[in-house]
Design a protein around this motif. Structure first.
Motif, PDB file in Angstrom:
ATOM      1  N   ASP A  97     -23.924 -43.184   9.110  1.00  0.00           N
ATOM      2  CA  ASP A  97     -23.982 -42.376   7.869  1.00  0.00           C
ATOM      3  C   ASP A  97     -24.886 -43.003   6.812  1.00  0.00           C
ATOM      4  OD1 ASP A  97     -22.406 -40.306   8.741  1.00  0.00           O
ATOM      5  OD2 ASP A  97     -20.537 -41.303   8.149  1.00  0.00           O
ATOM      6  N   LEU A  98     -25.967 -43.566   7.242  1.00  0.00           N
ATOM      7  CA  LEU A  98     -26.873 -44.242   6.311  1.00  0.00           C
ATOM      8  C   LEU A  98     -27.535 -43.208   5.401  1.00  0.00           C
ATOM      9  CD1 LEU A  98     -27.417 -47.266   6.167  1.00  0.00           C
ATOM     10  CD2 LEU A  98     -29.481 -46.911   7.516  1.00  0.00           C
ATOM     11  N   THR A  99     -27.361 -43.387   4.102  1.00  0.00           N
ATOM     12  CA  THR A  99     -27.903 -42.423   3.143  1.00  0.00           C
ATOM     13  C   THR A  99     -28.650 -43.173   2.052  1.00  0.00           C
ATOM     14  OG1 THR A  99     -26.053 -40.922   3.542  1.00  0.00           O
ATOM     15  CG2 THR A  99     -27.292 -40.577   1.502  1.00  0.00           C
ATOM     16  N   LYS A 100     -29.806 -42.655   1.687  1.00  0.00           N
ATOM     17  CA  LYS A 100     -30.561 -43.245   0.581  1.00  0.00           C
ATOM     18  C   LYS A 100     -31.046 -42.125  -0.329  1.00  0.00           C
ATOM     19  CE  LYS A 100     -32.852 -46.428  -1.739  1.00  0.00           C
ATOM     20  NZ  LYS A 100     -32.198 -47.555  -2.415  1.00  0.00           N
ATOM     21  N   LYS A 101     -30.680 -42.246  -1.597  1.00  0.00           N
ATOM     22  CA  LYS A 101     -31.095 -41.238  -2.584  1.00  0.00           C
ATOM     23  C   LYS A 101     -31.961 -41.896  -3.646  1.00  0.00           C
ATOM     24  CE  LYS A 101     -26.939 -38.427  -2.094  1.00  0.00           C
ATOM     25  NZ  LYS A 101     -25.643 -38.063  -2.681  1.00  0.00           N
ATOM     26  N   TYR A 102     -33.042 -41.223  -4.016  1.00  0.00           N
ATOM     27  CA  TYR A 102     -33.860 -41.631  -5.166  1.00  0.00           C
ATOM     28  C   TYR A 102     -33.757 -40.489  -6.179  1.00  0.00           C
ATOM     29  CZ  TYR A 102     -36.063 -44.974  -1.953  1.00  0.00           C
ATOM     30  OH  TYR A 102     -36.302 -45.973  -1.042  1.00  0.00           O
ATOM     31  N   ASP A 103     -32.958 -40.669  -7.194  1.00  0.00           N
ATOM     32  CA  ASP A 103     -32.683 -39.583  -8.150  1.00  0.00           C
ATOM     33  C   ASP A 103     -32.244 -38.339  -7.381  1.00  0.00           C
ATOM     34  OD1 ASP A 103     -33.307 -41.242 -10.299  1.00  0.00           O
ATOM     35  OD2 ASP A 103     -35.448 -40.813 -10.086  1.00  0.00           O
ATOM     36  N   SER A 104     -33.059 -37.271  -7.452  1.00  0.00           N
ATOM     37  CA  SER A 104     -32.625 -36.038  -6.787  1.00  0.00           C
ATOM     38  C   SER A 104     -33.109 -35.972  -5.332  1.00  0.00           C
ATOM     39  CB  SER A 104     -33.146 -34.824  -7.561  1.00  0.00           C
ATOM     40  OG  SER A 104     -34.550 -34.882  -7.622  1.00  0.00           O
ATOM     41  N   LEU A 105     -33.971 -36.914  -4.943  1.00  0.00           N
ATOM     42  CA  LEU A 105     -34.522 -36.885  -3.585  1.00  0.00           C
ATOM     43  C   LEU A 105     -33.599 -37.611  -2.605  1.00  0.00           C
ATOM     44  CD1 LEU A 105     -37.190 -36.352  -1.783  1.00  0.00           C
ATOM     45  CD2 LEU A 105     -37.584 -38.778  -2.176  1.00  0.00           C
ATOM     46  N   ILE A 106     -33.301 -36.933  -1.499  1.00  0.00           N
ATOM     47  CA  ILE A 106     -32.510 -37.587  -0.452  1.00  0.00           C
ATOM     48  C   ILE A 106     -33.480 -38.038   0.636  1.00  0.00           C
ATOM     49  CG2 ILE A 106     -30.654 -37.330   1.233  1.00  0.00           C
ATOM     50  CD1 ILE A 106     -29.517 -35.114  -0.571  1.00  0.00           C
ATOM     51  N   ALA A 107     -33.733 -39.332   0.688  1.00  0.00           N
ATOM     52  CA  ALA A 107     -34.699 -39.863   1.658  1.00  0.00           C
ATOM     53  C   ALA A 107     -34.061 -40.032   3.030  1.00  0.00           C
ATOM     54  CB  ALA A 107     -35.248 -41.200   1.164  1.00  0.00           C
ATOM     55  N   LEU A 108     -32.797 -40.412   3.038  1.00  0.00           N
ATOM     56  CA  LEU A 108     -32.048 -40.513   4.302  1.00  0.00           C
ATOM     57  C   LEU A 108     -30.711 -39.825   4.104  1.00  0.00           C
ATOM     58  CD1 LEU A 108     -32.301 -44.094   5.851  1.00  0.00           C
ATOM     59  CD2 LEU A 108     -33.438 -42.009   6.592  1.00  0.00           C
ATOM     60  N   ASP A 109     -30.329 -39.016   5.105  1.00  0.00           N
ATOM     61  CA  ASP A 109     -29.136 -38.201   4.929  1.00  0.00           C
ATOM     62  C   ASP A 109     -28.156 -38.447   6.081  1.00  0.00           C
ATOM     63  OD1 ASP A 109     -27.379 -36.335   4.055  1.00  0.00           O
ATOM     64  OD2 ASP A 109     -28.708 -34.601   4.291  1.00  0.00           O
ATOM     65  N   HIS A 110     -27.214 -39.352   5.845  1.00  0.00           N
ATOM     66  CA  HIS A 110     -26.173 -39.646   6.834  1.00  0.00           C
ATOM     67  C   HIS A 110     -26.746 -39.916   8.220  1.00  0.00           C
ATOM     68  CE1 HIS A 110     -23.990 -37.624   3.571  1.00  0.00           C
ATOM     69  NE2 HIS A 110     -23.029 -38.473   3.888  1.00  0.00           N
ATOM     70  N   LEU A 111     -27.676 -40.844   8.270  1.00  0.00           N
ATOM     71  CA  LEU A 111     -28.345 -41.176   9.524  1.00  0.00           C
ATOM     72  C   LEU A 111     -27.470 -42.120  10.353  1.00  0.00           C
ATOM     73  CD1 LEU A 111     -31.514 -41.062  10.719  1.00  0.00           C
ATOM     74  CD2 LEU A 111     -31.290 -43.478  10.228  1.00  0.00           C
ATOM     75  N   SER A 112     -27.173 -41.673  11.558  1.00  0.00           N
ATOM     76  CA  SER A 112     -26.412 -42.531  12.477  1.00  0.00           C
ATOM     77  C   SER A 112     -27.201 -42.673  13.770  1.00  0.00           C
ATOM     78  CB  SER A 112     -25.054 -41.907  12.790  1.00  0.00           C
ATOM     79  OG  SER A 112     -24.278 -41.807  11.620  1.00  0.00           O
TER      80      SER A 112
END
Lengths: 465, 254
Positions: free
Chosen positions: B8-23
């Protein structure tokens, strides 16, 4: 370029953070002028002094010429989109760089020249001392700044082309000024600067005062040759040699940082240049300006404080030739890099500072310098700790942030001001002053170490966020 | 032990979701390719796994070490080729490899010279990095990721700036390195690279892992990675359902 520069900094620091920078410069300067006026300086003397200060500021700014060919990559190259992104347009590189320089001068005018000059007004009003007309003062102060920039830039460019030629030019320049001073013709030298026009405004003094400036600009532009370092030449491996220096670092980072410094254009000379600039101005003031000589009773304390402050510019240089990204693929973090910069700074800054203190000892006597020499490393650690805590590994950019600059000014003044006061009070209370400065320096050292340690945690968190 | 594991790797930059629950999971000895269009989240994923940036949420393990808790230890055990970085300007490649060895506290034992010869920049070992061409800089960066012979190497866009001959050589070198049982995790938008080099490929877009394919298995089924990739990207571009929904696709990993 003006618009992009504005956007770059206002995005980094917020619109008011950047736009407020001249206000901070104005406030700090007005306070300093007030203190000096209170010590006995007239507004007229402050105006003359301002010309010298901005000329030496210009000399310092112009020393960017030392990085000449590297500047193409680091200052005007790919990392500087302002210039680089325009290279695809049908515009010559000389014109692009000229536009860049003009843009910088406009910024320097609004960021420094204007507030530094305007700050004289409240002092003049408060002390009801006459004030020279503002347009003239702005014109000559800006001229003095440009003279400093162009002379230093020209000198650095000549140095990079030929060490021998630069030595001849440098020695000739210093000898001319010294000869003029000792033979009573110093005023003649002054008439060849914008200060001459300020002192006696006339068409003749305008021509006399600004012709050398125009000549220095022209010579600097002609002599400037980016990329003349010799591409593709072989270099003997020097990294191992750097590792032999007493860096006390088993990560190898300090040796790498020192190699960057020595390998980049200008080598370690640029360190001696930027450390010596402020120092030499002050030596000049103490030696030849009566009022300064009269109030500074312990030049050693004042010199040590100034040299320690100049470690801030050494830290700027140390961050000019690498980027945090250089280390991202290696098993080190921001804390390790900061620790390496600290070691490199101590080595470079203290070496240069002690050389200058030796010069001062030759001029003022060894005994005069003893206390200052002992306190110098303690104070250097304080100013480094404050700088690295507040600006991390990017001191150049962050010091244009008005809030940060104001806070930084307070932190510097918190130690520098009492040290300068002590340098004045020394003749009256030598034992008490010595005790006070030792205690202050030890406390500053402790704070410096604390800030340095905390900065490693602070910037580690920022790096990873 | 898995070489790489994320949940569930997730990375957000303000409103941008660069990674979305990556498994995903990468086995030791694999050449795993993260394939996706520009801006899909490939570089962000590598940056998190190599401890260069922290995720907003989720967890990861690299060679059983948490890159968030101990990024330096992760970087000690691996090699990294970042996408856009150049070697330090004022060092020569030879000095840079000495520096890398010093920082990593290893003896390269002639490895730098061998990599320089294999990649064809041995005659540039004493030239300042700042004076090298973009391709030569890329070769130096490639070599620094491998010279200490790590068990796992992360490579972000391996063939950028390289000419076709060197590209072929690099592809061969990656597979040869893998032959020694080492793991490679590479990101690319080049389908040919993924198909030729990788043993398994994860397709990522908009920060989500949309499919994972065993390359050998795909070949034996007569399928092509390009079709898989275009099917996935098509959803993004047209909003249509992918053609291969009828096929058996592993959504995510593990």
């Amino acid at each position: 370029m003006l618009k992009e520069e504005w956007r770059l900094h206002s995005r980094l620091f917020g619109r008011w953070g950047f736009a407020g920078f001249p206000v901070v410069v104005f406030t700090v300067t007005a306070l300093a002028y007030g203190l000096l006026a209170y010590s006995g300086f007239t507004v007229q003397e402050l105006e003359v002094g301002l010309h010298y200060v901005v000329a030496f500021l210009g000399l310092s700014v112009g020393s960017i010429g030392f990085v000449s060919s590297d500047a193409v990559e680091n200052l005007l190259g790919e990392s500087n989109l302002l210039v680089y992104s325009s290279r695809t347009l049908p515009v010559s590189s000389r014109r692009l760089v000229s536009a860049f320089v003009v843009k910088d001068l406009i910024y320097y005018f609004f960021m420094y020249m204007l507030p530094l000059t305007l700050a004289l007004i409240p002092v003049s009003l408060y002390f009801t001392s006459p004030f020279t007309n503002l347009p003239l003062l702005l014109f000559t102060v800006t001229g003095a700044f440009m003279l400093g920039v162009s002379v230093s830039f020209f000198g650095a460019v000549v140095y990079l082309r030929s060490r021998a030629a630069s030595t001849v030019v440098g020695v000739a320049a210093v000898a001319t000024v010294a000869a003029a001073y000792f033979t009573g013709y110093y005023d003649v030298v002054v008439t060849l600067t914008p200060l001459g026009f300020y002192s006696q405004p006339s068409l003749e003094s305008l021509l006399l005062g600004y012709t050398p400036l125009a000549a220095a600009v022209a010579l600097g532009v002609i002599a400037f040759s980016p990329g003349s370092s010799g591409r593709d030449t072989e270099h003997s491996a020097r990294y191992g040699v750097m590792g032999l220096l007493p860096t006390f670092d088993d990560t190898g980072l300090t040796a790498k940082i020192l190699l960057d410094m020595t390998r980049s254009s200008g080598g370690v000379l640029k360190i001696f240049f930027s450390v010596g600039m402020l120092f030499l101005v002050f030596v000049f003031l103490v030696l030849y300006i009566d009022i300064v000589r009269d109030i500074i009773s312990s030049p050693g304390l004042a010199f040590a404080t100034l040299l320690a402050i100049s470690s801030i510019s050494v830290y700027h240089w140390l961050n000019r030739f690498d980027r945090p990204e250089d280390y991202l693929m290696l098993p080190v973090d921001a804390g390790d890099v900061i620790a390496a910069k600290f070691r490199a700074l101590l080595l470079l800054s203290l070496s240069a500072s002690y050389v200058y203190l030796l010069i001062a000892a030759a001029l003022f006597g060894f005994g005069e310098m003893l206390l200052g020499a002992a306190l110098l490393p303690l104070l250097t650690v304080y100013f480094f700790g404050a700088t690295v805590y507040m600006t991390g590994l990017d001191p150049n950019e962050l010091l244009l942030n008005s809030k940060l600059f104001a806070a930084f000014g307070v932190v510097v003044a918190a130690v520098a001001l009492p040290m300068f006061v002590a340098a004045i009070a020394y003749v009256e209370f030598p034992r008490e002053t010595a005790t006070f400065t030792i205690a202050l320096s030890l406390a500053a050292f402790a704070v410096g170490i604390l800030l340095y340690r905390r900065s490693k945690v602070k910037w580690l968190d920022k790096e990873a966020s | 032990m898995k070489a790489v594991e994320t949940e569930d790797l997730t990375k957000k930059y303000d409103s941008l979701i660069a990674l979305d629950h990556l498994s995903l999971e990468v086995e030791e000895g694999e050449i795993y390719g993260l394939l996706g269009p520009n801006g899909a989240g490939k570089s962000t994923c590598i940056e998190i796994l190599t401890g260069q940036t922290k995720p907003t949420s989720g967890s990861a393990k690299v060679l059983d070490v948490d890159p968030v808790a101990d990024p330096v230890e992760v970087r000690r055990r691996i090699g990294v080729l970042p996408e856009r970085e150049d070697p330090p300007s004022f060092m020569t490649p030879r000095e840079y490899f000495d520096f890398v060895a010093e920082v990593r506290d290893v003896d390269l034992d002639g490895e730098a010279q061998r990599w320089a010869e294999r990649l064809g920049f041995a005659e540039k070992l004493d030239t300042l990095n700042i004076d090298l061409s973009r391709g030569q800089k890329q070769k130096v960066m490639l070599a620094q990721a491998f010279v200490h012979r790590p068990d796992l190497v992360f490579i972000d866009e391996p063939l950028t700036n390289l000419d076709p001959v060197v590209q072929e050589r690099v592809k061969r070198m990656i597979t040869e390195y893998n032959d020694d049982g080492k793991t490679i995790f590479l990101s690319t938008h080049d389908i040919n690279v993924a198909e030729e080099v990788c043993t398994r490929v994860g397709i990522i877009q908009s920060g989500e892992l949309t499919a994972t394919r065993d390359v050998e298995e795909l070949r034996s089924e007569g399928g092509r990675l390009i079709d898989e990739f275009l099917d996935e990207v098509e959803v993004e571009l047209t909003g249509q359902q992918p053609r291969q929904t009828e096929k058996k696709i592993e959504g995510g990993d593990g």
